[in-house]
Design a protein around this motif. Structure first.
Motif, PDB file in Angstrom:
ATOM      1  N   THR A 200       5.323  14.943 -36.344  1.00  0.00           N
ATOM      2  CA  THR A 200       5.541  14.970 -35.006  1.00  0.00           C
ATOM      3  C   THR A 200       6.617  13.963 -34.704  1.00  0.00           C
ATOM      4  O   THR A 200       6.395  12.741 -34.323  1.00  0.00           O
ATOM      5  CB  THR A 200       4.604  14.764 -34.258  1.00  0.00           C
ATOM      6  OG1 THR A 200       3.639  13.764 -34.775  1.00  0.00           O
ATOM      7  CG2 THR A 200       3.468  16.048 -34.318  1.00  0.00           C
ATOM      8  N   VAL A 201       8.024  13.990 -34.674  1.00  0.00           N
ATOM      9  CA  VAL A 201       8.854  13.032 -34.219  1.00  0.00           C
ATOM     10  C   VAL A 201       9.828  13.834 -33.179  1.00  0.00           C
ATOM     11  O   VAL A 201      10.515  14.863 -33.458  1.00  0.00           O
ATOM     12  CB  VAL A 201       9.856  12.916 -35.522  1.00  0.00           C
ATOM     13  CG1 VAL A 201      10.963  11.914 -35.142  1.00  0.00           C
ATOM     14  CG2 VAL A 201       8.885  12.026 -36.499  1.00  0.00           C
ATOM     15  N   ALA A 202       9.871  13.270 -31.979  1.00  0.00           N
ATOM     16  CA  ALA A 202      10.526  13.843 -30.896  1.00  0.00           C
ATOM     17  C   ALA A 202      11.891  13.472 -31.082  1.00  0.00           C
ATOM     18  O   ALA A 202      12.602  14.284 -30.648  1.00  0.00           O
ATOM     19  CB  ALA A 202       9.823  13.366 -29.562  1.00  0.00           C
ATOM     20  N   LYS A 203      12.313  12.576 -31.499  1.00  0.00           N
ATOM     21  CA  LYS A 203      13.752  11.983 -31.736  1.00  0.00           C
ATOM     22  C   LYS A 203      13.821  11.594 -33.036  1.00  0.00           C
ATOM     23  O   LYS A 203      13.995  10.388 -33.448  1.00  0.00           O
ATOM     24  CB  LYS A 203      14.139  10.827 -30.460  1.00  0.00           C
ATOM     25  CG  LYS A 203      13.929  11.371 -29.193  1.00  0.00           C
ATOM     26  CD  LYS A 203      14.214  10.309 -28.143  1.00  0.00           C
ATOM     27  CE  LYS A 203      13.984  10.562 -26.937  1.00  0.00           C
ATOM     28  NZ  LYS A 203      14.461   9.507 -25.980  1.00  0.00           N
ATOM     29  N   PRO A 204      14.225  12.588 -33.822  1.00  0.00           N
ATOM     30  CA  PRO A 204      14.417  12.118 -35.375  1.00  0.00           C
ATOM     31  C   PRO A 204      15.458  11.297 -35.780  1.00  0.00           C
ATOM     32  O   PRO A 204      15.440  10.293 -36.507  1.00  0.00           O
ATOM     33  CB  PRO A 204      14.672  13.593 -35.895  1.00  0.00           C
ATOM     34  CG  PRO A 204      14.141  14.489 -35.252  1.00  0.00           C
ATOM     35  CD  PRO A 204      14.419  13.795 -33.737  1.00  0.00           C
ATOM     36  N   LYS A 205      16.851  11.331 -34.879  1.00  0.00           N
ATOM     37  CA  LYS A 205      17.828  10.369 -35.313  1.00  0.00           C
ATOM     38  C   LYS A 205      17.300   8.741 -34.957  1.00  0.00           C
ATOM     39  O   LYS A 205      17.835   7.932 -35.629  1.00  0.00           O
ATOM     40  CB  LYS A 205      18.930  10.532 -34.449  1.00  0.00           C
ATOM     41  CG  LYS A 205      20.371   9.849 -34.839  1.00  0.00           C
ATOM     42  CD  LYS A 205      21.467  10.214 -34.121  1.00  0.00           C
ATOM     43  CE  LYS A 205      22.796   9.493 -34.448  1.00  0.00           C
ATOM     44  NZ  LYS A 205      22.499   8.159 -34.239  1.00  0.00           N
ATOM     45  N   LEU A 206      16.827   8.565 -33.633  1.00  0.00           N
ATOM     46  CA  LEU A 206      16.262   7.372 -33.325  1.00  0.00           C
ATOM     47  C   LEU A 206      15.115   6.696 -34.427  1.00  0.00           C
ATOM     48  O   LEU A 206      15.340   5.567 -34.739  1.00  0.00           O
ATOM     49  CB  LEU A 206      15.338   7.414 -32.033  1.00  0.00           C
ATOM     50  CG  LEU A 206      14.800   6.144 -31.625  1.00  0.00           C
ATOM     51  CD1 LEU A 206      15.897   5.095 -31.164  1.00  0.00           C
ATOM     52  CD2 LEU A 206      14.022   6.325 -30.194  1.00  0.00           C
ATOM     53  N   VAL A 207      14.318   7.899 -34.864  1.00  0.00           N
ATOM     54  CA  VAL A 207      13.431   7.171 -36.066  1.00  0.00           C
ATOM     55  C   VAL A 207      14.198   6.837 -37.332  1.00  0.00           C
ATOM     56  O   VAL A 207      13.892   6.036 -37.897  1.00  0.00           O
ATOM     57  CB  VAL A 207      12.241   8.116 -36.300  1.00  0.00           C
ATOM     58  CG1 VAL A 207      11.468   7.776 -37.332  1.00  0.00           C
ATOM     59  CG2 VAL A 207      11.426   8.438 -35.041  1.00  0.00           C
ATOM     60  N   ALA A 208      15.226   7.796 -37.560  1.00  0.00           N
ATOM     61  CA  ALA A 208      15.817   7.207 -38.707  1.00  0.00           C
ATOM     62  C   ALA A 208      16.533   6.135 -38.506  1.00  0.00           C
ATOM     63  O   ALA A 208      16.701   5.476 -39.673  1.00  0.00           O
ATOM     64  CB  ALA A 208      16.890   8.419 -39.225  1.00  0.00           C
ATOM     65  N   ASP A 209      16.988   5.743 -37.611  1.00  0.00           N
ATOM     66  CA  ASP A 209      17.896   4.483 -37.372  1.00  0.00           C
ATOM     67  C   ASP A 209      17.061   3.307 -37.671  1.00  0.00           C
ATOM     68  O   ASP A 209      17.376   2.277 -38.118  1.00  0.00           O
ATOM     69  CB  ASP A 209      18.611   4.384 -35.962  1.00  0.00           C
ATOM     70  CG  ASP A 209      19.801   5.295 -35.760  1.00  0.00           C
ATOM     71  OD1 ASP A 209      20.230   5.651 -36.760  1.00  0.00           O
ATOM     72  OD2 ASP A 209      20.062   5.604 -34.807  1.00  0.00           O
ATOM     73  N   TRP A 210      15.729   3.443 -37.109  1.00  0.00           N
ATOM     74  CA  TRP A 210      14.766   2.553 -37.271  1.00  0.00           C
ATOM     75  C   TRP A 210      14.229   2.391 -38.541  1.00  0.00           C
ATOM     76  O   TRP A 210      14.117   1.082 -39.029  1.00  0.00           O
ATOM     77  CB  TRP A 210      13.585   2.709 -36.278  1.00  0.00           C
ATOM     78  CG  TRP A 210      12.518   1.900 -36.126  1.00  0.00           C
ATOM     79  CD1 TRP A 210      12.144   0.668 -35.570  1.00  0.00           C
ATOM     80  CD2 TRP A 210      11.269   1.861 -37.159  1.00  0.00           C
ATOM     81  NE1 TRP A 210      11.101   0.205 -35.874  1.00  0.00           N
ATOM     82  CE2 TRP A 210      10.358   0.912 -36.967  1.00  0.00           C
ATOM     83  CE3 TRP A 210      10.970   2.763 -38.247  1.00  0.00           C
ATOM     84  CZ2 TRP A 210       8.999   0.646 -37.677  1.00  0.00           C
ATOM     85  CZ3 TRP A 210       9.698   2.378 -39.083  1.00  0.00           C
ATOM     86  CH2 TRP A 210       8.858   1.512 -38.534  1.00  0.00           C
ATOM     87  N   LEU A 211      14.018   3.418 -39.337  1.00  0.00           N
ATOM     88  CA  LEU A 211      13.524   3.188 -40.609  1.00  0.00           C
ATOM     89  C   LEU A 211      14.677   2.573 -41.671  1.00  0.00           C
ATOM     90  O   LEU A 211      14.081   1.979 -42.541  1.00  0.00           O
ATOM     91  CB  LEU A 211      13.268   4.694 -41.163  1.00  0.00           C
ATOM     92  CG  LEU A 211      12.663   4.894 -42.561  1.00  0.00           C
ATOM     93  CD1 LEU A 211      11.342   4.051 -42.761  1.00  0.00           C
ATOM     94  CD2 LEU A 211      12.355   6.363 -42.884  1.00  0.00           C
ATOM     95  N   GLY A 212      15.637   2.936 -41.489  1.00  0.00           N
ATOM     96  CA  GLY A 212      16.663   2.573 -42.599  1.00  0.00           C
ATOM     97  C   GLY A 212      17.139   0.964 -42.400  1.00  0.00           C
ATOM     98  O   GLY A 212      16.773   0.494 -41.433  1.00  0.00           O
TER      99      GLY A 212
END
Length: 355
Positions: A200-212
């Motif tokens: 459940t990810v509402a904003k995938p791009k935001l989470v991808a930025d945080w993860l990398g």
């Protein structure tokens, strides 16, 4: 980078073969390697971080660990290869149990251990001297380990960090802990790979930025959810009091729903509510069904006993809080009951996904 599943067939033309012992194990389970699992295996050969968004029950966790298991299949040296970060202690125990199964059945020389607030002191000391190949921990325990003077020795050879239920660590203090921990690990083991898992990810791009790593967003791999849950509102014939009183008026209806199902998880929002509902269900328990209670304030021994009984199919229901809403993989659960409004849509989706 967004890689839709309909493009994965092209990637599979250059895919890495799954080792023979892994292929045989998958066959014995009656499984076959899914396209996105093959893609995760391919990415294991690169240093690219990946955010995998897949529905619950689709083999997401195995996908995250598969590159590490393949990489470690012939490993004889003792060092920390993969670090798994979970928001819940219960989830680390569940993942530990699920990982041991393929490792033991394939006789792989891989060690897997947990490191949480429940870990005995003698085991913590031994892990500092001889860390396992795969360590399952929480953000708080990880921060403590990184404060040790021998942290460079423990984490120096780390290859992969897997963050499960990554959405729950965005925009809160535990997420800040994890961000600082990742930065510290980067200084100890430069270039390690990051894998994020969530349903459940509402904003995938935001989470991808945080993860990398800084300035390098993680690659996105999204799996379409084709299975739709069957959701119903339990309608009681009893009169609903003005105050509600934790659905006491509907306890008989909730109990009947539990009696008709094979295994049920009953979710509430607080520990006090869990205790109250548990007592009310037992006062209604004319069939003496095995109904248990689970939340974070119970003793470690009681929580472990409940987890083991649930995993072995000895319980008909568990009354619980958010302690069991993330990632717990009990395949026999066929009914989830939510009592009261959950604290957010994502929490409801996670709880539904337990069935």
């Amino acid at each position: 980078m967004l890689l839709p599943l309909n493009q994965l067939d092209l990637l599979l033309l250059l895919s890495l073969p799954l080792p023979a012992e892994f292929t045989a194990w998958f066959s014995r389970q009656g499984w076959s390697l899914r396209a996105y699992q093959q893609d995760m295996l391919n990415r294991g050969e690169t240093e690219q971080s990946t955010l995998l968004i897949a529905p619950t029950g689709a083999g997401k966790t195995l996908s995250g660990f598969l590159p590490s298991l393949v990489d470690l299949q012939h490993e004889t040296a003792e060092y920390l290869h993969t670090l798994y970060i979970s928001p819940l202690k219960a989830l680390t125990q569940d993942i530990h149990r699920n990982l041991l199964r393929p490792i033991e059945e394939m006789a792989l020389p891989i060690t897997v251990e947990t490191r949480t607030g429940d870990t005995p002191s003698h085991k913590r000391q031994r892990q500092r001297k001889r860390p396992p190949h795969i360590l399952l921990t929480t953000p708080e325990s990880l921060m403590l380990m990184l404060s040790y003077t021998d942290a460079p020795k423990i984490f120096g050879k780390l290859k992969t960090v897997i963050i499960d239920e990554v959405h729950s660590l965005i925009g809160n203090k535990r997420g800040d802990f994890t961000t600082l921990a990742l930065a510290r690990i980067e200084s100890l083991a430069p270039g390690f790979k990051r894998i994020g898992l969530s349903a459940t990810v509402a904003k995938p791009k935001l989470v991808a930025d945080w993860l990398g790593p800084t300035g390098e967003p993680a690659a996105l791999l999204e799996v379409e959810d084709t299975a739709k849950p069957a959701i119903n509102i339990l309608r009681s014939e009893q009169r609903m009091p003005f105050g509600g009183f934790m659905a006491k008026y509907a306890i008989g209806d909730i109990y009947q729903a539990i009696a008709k199902a094979a295994t049920t998880l009953v979710f509430v929002n607080t520990r006090a509510q869990a205790e109250l509902l548990f007592q009310l269900l037992w006062s209604e328990n004319a069939l003496v069904l095995p109904i248990a209670l689970y939340h974070g304030s119970l003793s470690k021994e009681q929580r472990r006993k409940t987890e083991e009984m649930m995993a072995s199919g000895k319980l008909r229901a568990i009354v619980t809080t958010s302690a069991l809403e993330l990632g717990i993989d009990w395949g026999d659960v066929d009914l989830v009951i939510q009592v009261g409004a959950p604290k957010g849509v994502s929490r409801l989706l996670q709880r539904i996904g337990r069935a």
